[in-house]
Design an enzyme around this catalytic site. Sequence first.
Site, PDB file in Angstrom:
ATOM      1  N   ARG A 108     -15.414   2.707  10.561  1.00  0.00           N
ATOM      2  CA  ARG A 108     -14.374   1.782  10.083  1.00  0.00           C
ATOM      3  C   ARG A 108     -15.019   0.512   9.541  1.00  0.00           C
ATOM      4  NH1 ARG A 108     -12.527   3.937  14.971  1.00  0.00           N
ATOM      5  NH2 ARG A 108     -10.554   5.079  14.841  1.00  0.00           N
ATOM      6  N   THR A 117      -4.708  -1.805   7.924  1.00  0.00           N
ATOM      7  CA  THR A 117      -5.976  -1.645   7.202  1.00  0.00           C
ATOM      8  C   THR A 117      -7.175  -1.867   8.134  1.00  0.00           C
ATOM      9  OG1 THR A 117      -4.887  -2.401   5.187  1.00  0.00           O
ATOM     10  CG2 THR A 117      -7.287  -2.511   5.218  1.00  0.00           C
ATOM     11  N   ASN A 118      -8.171  -1.023   7.995  1.00  0.00           N
ATOM     12  CA  ASN A 118      -9.399  -1.098   8.801  1.00  0.00           C
ATOM     13  C   ASN A 118     -10.502  -1.905   8.123  1.00  0.00           C
ATOM     14  OD1 ASN A 118      -9.156   0.300  11.293  1.00  0.00           O
ATOM     15  ND2 ASN A 118      -9.020   2.240  10.188  1.00  0.00           N
ATOM     16  N   ASP A 160       2.139  -1.444  -4.588  1.00  0.00           N
ATOM     17  CA  ASP A 160       0.736  -0.987  -4.708  1.00  0.00           C
ATOM     18  C   ASP A 160       0.204  -1.507  -6.040  1.00  0.00           C
ATOM     19  OD1 ASP A 160      -0.823   1.644  -3.155  1.00  0.00           O
ATOM     20  OD2 ASP A 160      -1.676   0.899  -5.035  1.00  0.00           O
ATOM     21  N   GLY A 201       0.863  -1.180   0.000  1.00  0.00           N
ATOM     22  CA  GLY A 201       0.000   0.000   0.000  1.00  0.00           C
ATOM     23  C   GLY A 201       0.901   1.231   0.000  1.00  0.00           C
ATOM     24  N   ALA A 202       0.742   2.045  -1.036  1.00  0.00           N
ATOM     25  CA  ALA A 202       1.620   3.216  -1.185  1.00  0.00           C
ATOM     26  C   ALA A 202       0.810   4.501  -1.093  1.00  0.00           C
ATOM     27  CB  ALA A 202       2.351   3.149  -2.525  1.00  0.00           C
ATOM     28  N   GLY A 203      -0.222   4.473  -0.253  1.00  0.00           N
ATOM     29  CA  GLY A 203      -1.061   5.662  -0.104  1.00  0.00           C
ATOM     30  C   GLY A 203      -0.492   6.603   0.932  1.00  0.00           C
ATOM     31  N   HIS A 207     -10.226  -1.782  17.859  1.00  0.00           N
ATOM     32  CA  HIS A 207      -9.965  -0.428  17.371  1.00  0.00           C
ATOM     33  C   HIS A 207     -11.244   0.105  16.732  1.00  0.00           C
ATOM     34  CE1 HIS A 207      -7.738   2.920  15.788  1.00  0.00           C
ATOM     35  NE2 HIS A 207      -8.065   2.632  14.550  1.00  0.00           N
ATOM     36  N   GLY A 235       1.299   4.539   3.655  1.00  0.00           N
ATOM     37  CA  GLY A 235       2.435   3.826   3.050  1.00  0.00           C
ATOM     38  C   GLY A 235       3.602   4.764   2.753  1.00  0.00           C
TER      39      GLY A 235
HETATM   40  P1  A3D Z   1      -4.858   5.475   1.045  1.00  0.00           P
HETATM   41  O1  A3D Z   1      -4.073   6.728   1.018  1.00  0.00           O
HETATM   42  O2  A3D Z   1      -6.122   5.405   0.249  1.00  0.00           O
HETATM   43  O3  A3D Z   1      -3.886   4.278   0.583  1.00  0.00           O
HETATM   44  C1  A3D Z   1      -4.332   2.981   0.374  1.00  0.00           C
HETATM   45  C2  A3D Z   1      -3.542   2.414  -0.786  1.00  0.00           C
HETATM   46  O4  A3D Z   1      -3.904   1.039  -0.944  1.00  0.00           O
HETATM   47  C3  A3D Z   1      -3.826   3.087  -2.149  1.00  0.00           C
HETATM   48  O5  A3D Z   1      -2.606   3.586  -2.683  1.00  0.00           O
HETATM   49  C4  A3D Z   1      -4.413   1.972  -2.991  1.00  0.00           C
HETATM   50  O6  A3D Z   1      -4.006   2.049  -4.368  1.00  0.00           O
HETATM   51  C5  A3D Z   1      -3.811   0.746  -2.318  1.00  0.00           C
HETATM   52  N1  A3D Z   1      -4.533  -0.484  -2.614  1.00  0.00           N
HETATM   53  C6  A3D Z   1      -5.857  -0.694  -2.783  1.00  0.00           C
HETATM   54  N2  A3D Z   1      -6.089  -1.985  -3.054  1.00  0.00           N
HETATM   55  C7  A3D Z   1      -4.892  -2.617  -3.042  1.00  0.00           C
HETATM   56  C8  A3D Z   1      -4.469  -3.958  -3.252  1.00  0.00           C
HETATM   57  N3  A3D Z   1      -5.353  -4.929  -3.530  1.00  0.00           N
HETATM   58  N4  A3D Z   1      -3.153  -4.234  -3.167  1.00  0.00           N
HETATM   59  C9  A3D Z   1      -2.258  -3.274  -2.885  1.00  0.00           C
HETATM   60  N5  A3D Z   1      -2.586  -1.986  -2.692  1.00  0.00           N
HETATM   61  C10 A3D Z   1      -3.887  -1.669  -2.768  1.00  0.00           C
HETATM   62  O7  A3D Z   1      -5.230   5.071   2.544  1.00  0.00           O
HETATM   63  P2  A3D Z   1      -4.376   5.347   3.880  1.00  0.00           P
HETATM   64  O8  A3D Z   1      -2.955   5.033   3.613  1.00  0.00           O
HETATM   65  O9  A3D Z   1      -4.751   6.665   4.438  1.00  0.00           O
HETATM   66  O10 A3D Z   1      -5.037   4.249   4.851  1.00  0.00           O
HETATM   67  C11 A3D Z   1      -4.823   2.879   4.607  1.00  0.00           C
HETATM   68  C12 A3D Z   1      -5.678   2.010   5.523  1.00  0.00           C
HETATM   69  O11 A3D Z   1      -5.295   2.228   6.891  1.00  0.00           O
HETATM   70  C13 A3D Z   1      -7.192   2.287   5.474  1.00  0.00           C
HETATM   71  O12 A3D Z   1      -7.907   1.068   5.500  1.00  0.00           O
HETATM   72  C14 A3D Z   1      -7.438   3.067   6.770  1.00  0.00           C
HETATM   73  O13 A3D Z   1      -8.768   2.934   7.227  1.00  0.00           O
HETATM   74  C15 A3D Z   1      -6.449   2.412   7.679  1.00  0.00           C
HETATM   75  N6  A3D Z   1      -6.105   3.174   8.881  1.00  0.00           N
HETATM   76  C16 A3D Z   1      -5.969   2.466  10.038  1.00  0.00           C
HETATM   77  C17 A3D Z   1      -5.630   3.118  11.201  1.00  0.00           C
HETATM   78  C18 A3D Z   1      -5.486   2.333  12.465  1.00  0.00           C
HETATM   79  O14 A3D Z   1      -5.201   2.897  13.499  1.00  0.00           O
HETATM   80  C19 A3D Z   1      -5.678   0.895  12.465  1.00  0.00           C
HETATM   81  C20 A3D Z   1      -5.431   4.501  11.204  1.00  0.00           C
HETATM   82  C21 A3D Z   1      -5.568   5.190  10.008  1.00  0.00           C
HETATM   83  C22 A3D Z   1      -5.917   4.507   8.847  1.00  0.00           C
END
Ligand code: A3D
Length: 320
Positions: A89, A120-121, A34, A10-12, A176, A15
């Site tokens: 979530r 991931t949530n 990603d 995940g490179a969002g 969480h 990431g």
């Molecule tokens: P975001 O910036 O959207 O990044 C997610 C990345 O996942 C994107 O670059 C997508 O292209 C990539 N992706 C989607 N599907 C796939 C796949 N099948 N294989 C590989 N990559 C894929 O999101 P984010 O970085 O802000 O958040 C990521 C996750 O963390 C989300 O589910 C949030 O809800 C979660 N999160 C959890 C917490 C906790 O405390 C547990 C806190 C904040 C966010």
Amino acid sequence: MARPKIALIGAGQIGGTLAHLAATKELGDIVVFDIAEGTPQGKALDLAQCGPVEGFDAVLKGTNDYADIAGADVCIVTAGVPRKPGMSRDDLLGINLKVMKSVGEGIKQHAPNAFVICITNPLDAMVWALREFSGLPHNKVVGMAGVLDAARFRHFLSVEFNVSMRDVTAFVLGGHGDTMVPLVRYSTVAGIPLPDLVAMGWTTQERMDSIVQRTRDGGAEIVGLLKTGSAFYAPATSAIEMAEAYLKDQKRLLPCAAYVKGAYGLDGMYVGVPTIIGKDGIERIVDIKLNAEEQAMMDKSIDAVKGLVAACKTIDPSLN
Ligand code: A3D
């Protein structure tokens, strides 16, 4: 000796921040994976170009090919979608469950010896599903939530008391989600428990209750402000603390979503508990004593997680 290899799935938002932190702390060489073409490559190149300025030695590579994570020592998983304002979530469950399936299979094939940290949530259900899909040992697959939730609690407390955050310790257990359990009795300023500080007049019970609630709502508060996604700096730094504890065999005592069997009267499920993280992954679950009120909150939180796991099994019968 070769540098450790850290794979970020995940490179969002999280990431990219993970890659930056891992590089600046020189935790190892970094592969960012990603499915979005160009995103991991672009972020890796941009971050590699921080190296000369910040003075770190780390190889950064972006990829859309799971083969590039081969032999990773640590995998941190953020693949999926984050929530938007008005979403819980749990609303992410269906879509992120499918993502966990592909990520779990990728890790199983290419990095079966890694310590895997899921972000991931909805966290507790996704780390459970990721473990099922990957087949890795339970002690090597863990969820990041407690470190972040405790950090939020510690931040609010340090502002309330006007003391250094370094002197504030806090515990947040359970799932969480809205039912998480900030443990006031086990949270302190330099060892002085919060109930004593209330008795000493440092704050009122009413204000303490509102800080506890703000901690529970900590993620939603940031989603409401950002509007386009969820928190990413503090989640990333929290996961890096866990990765570092593993890579450096630090034996840190950190609250994490770990597989609990026996402790807390549980029969094998993922939920937030205090753990020791060292070179063997989750080396110990710390079974602290809860009073009746805390146990009731924990039970409610456990039930919420069980409900999410049951929903996963309905969506994907292969998980039964
Ligand atoms: P975001 O910036 O959207 O990044 C997610 C990345 O996942 C994107 O670059 C997508 O292209 C990539 N992706 C989607 N599907 C796939 C796949 N099948 N294989 C590989 N990559 C894929 O999101 P984010 O970085 O802000 O958040 C990521 C996750 O963390 C989300 O589910 C949030 O809800 C979660 N999160 C959890 C917490 C906790 O405390 C547990 C806190 C904040 C966010």
